[in-house]
Write an enzyme that holds these catalytic residues in place. Sequence first.
Site, short mmCIF file in Angstrom:
data_model
loop_
_atom_site.label_atom_id
_atom_site.label_comp_id
_atom_site.label_asym_id
_atom_site.label_seq_id
_atom_site.Cartn_x
_atom_site.Cartn_y
_atom_site.Cartn_z
N ASN A 1 0.80 -1.21 0.00
CA ASN A 1 0.00 0.00 0.00
C ASN A 1 0.84 1.27 0.00
O ASN A 1 0.37 2.33 -0.41
CB ASN A 1 -0.96 0.02 1.20
CG ASN A 1 -0.23 -0.03 2.53
OD1 ASN A 1 0.61 -0.91 2.75
ND2 ASN A 1 -0.54 0.87 3.42
N SER B 1 -11.24 -5.03 -0.23
CA SER B 1 -12.04 -3.91 0.27
C SER B 1 -12.72 -3.20 -0.89
O SER B 1 -12.11 -3.01 -1.95
CB SER B 1 -11.14 -2.94 1.02
OG SER B 1 -11.85 -1.81 1.46
N CYS C 1 -3.45 5.16 7.39
CA CYS C 1 -3.66 4.69 8.76
C CYS C 1 -2.63 5.26 9.73
O CYS C 1 -2.89 5.38 10.92
CB CYS C 1 -3.59 3.16 8.80
SG CYS C 1 -4.77 2.35 7.70
#
Length: 362
Positions: A145, A190, A310
Site C-alpha cells: 500500500n 475492500s 492509517c
Amino acid sequence: MIYLDYQATTPMAPEVEQAMLPWLGEKFANPHAPYRAGREAAAAISVARDRVSALMGQGGKLAFTGSATEAINWAIKGIVAKSERKHVVTIATEHAAVLDTVDWHGRHHDVTILPVDSSGLVDLEAVRAAVTEDTALVAAMLVNNEIGVIQPIAEIAAIAHEKGALMLCDAVQGYGRMPIPDGPDLIAASAHKIHGPKGVGCLWMREGCEPEPLIHGGGQEEGLRSGTLSPALCVGFGMAAKIASERMEEDHAHVAALWEAATAQLGEWTVNGSTDRRYRGNLNIRRQGLDSARLISELRDIAISLGSACASGSGRPSHVLRALGLSDMQAKSSIRIGFGRYTTEEEITDTLARINEAAANQ
C-alpha cells in the site's frame, strides 16, 4: 482539488452510487427477514457476492465483512484458533492490520517477521527457511500500500503448502487492478479501493480453509460471521467489482500511461521500491533534504500523502520505508502519489511540475 491518493481510497464510481441508492431508501428491509422485501434484499446481496467472488478469479466461498481489516483479523486469529499449529510467518512491510494482529498473536506464540531487500521484495529462500511443521499461516500482501511493490504470492503460497500451512493474501491494493495469482487459501479485499463504498470488505476462503468465527451472534454469513448485512454496501461492492472486471485492461493501460508521464518529470527524485515488480498506480518518491510534510501543506489543493493513511498522523517514519533500509531522514523526505481510473494526464503533469517547483524552493 487534484486527487492523487488512490491508495488511501478511490472516488466512488457513478454507477456504484446509482446502484446503491434504492437500497438506501425505499428498499430498506432486513436481508435476513423471511418476507418478500427481505428476500429481495437477500437476492441483491447474492448477486453482489457472485460479482465480488468472480473478480477473485477463484472458486471457494466469500463472506462480506465490515472492512478488509476485519477480514485480516478474522483470517489470522480464526485460522490459528482452529489449528494445533500456532506459528505465523509474515513480512516486515505488511499493512498494520497484519502486523498488529501478528504482534497480538506473538504475545503467546511464536511469530516470524521476514525482512525485505532494498527493492521491497522478500527472499523466497528466507520464506522457505521460516516455514516449519508448526506454521499455521503465512501472510503476505499482493501489492504494498505504500510503495506498490508486488510480492511473489504464488511462490509464497507454494512454500506454505509444502509444510502444510495455509496462506493469507492481503489483496486490498491489487484486487480489481490485476489478476490475483493462484495459491492463497484466504484473500482479503475492500470495496473502497476499487471505486466502491467504505464500510464493506470481504474474506474469500478456499473450501476447507474457513477460519473460526471472529464475530459471534446470528451467524448470518453461513455461520461464519454474524451481523446484519447492509444491502446498499454489498450492492455497491458488487457493482464496483463488476465494473473493475470489465475495465481491468483499460484501467491498467491508463495507469501505465500515467506512470510514464509522471516518471518522465522526476528529475532529482528517487523512486522507493522496485520499479519492475510494481503496480504502476503507486509512485512513492524521495528527494534529498526535502521536508515532505511541509511540501504537502504548501500544496493544499493537491491530495498526496506521506504514506499509509492509517499512520499518516503518527509523525513516525514509515515502517515500510525503514524496512527498505532508508534512514529516518530519507523516509521523511518521501511522498506517495497515487492515481487511477479518473486521473487525467494533465493532472499528473501539472502536479509533478508544482511539486518540483515547491521542492526546489525549500
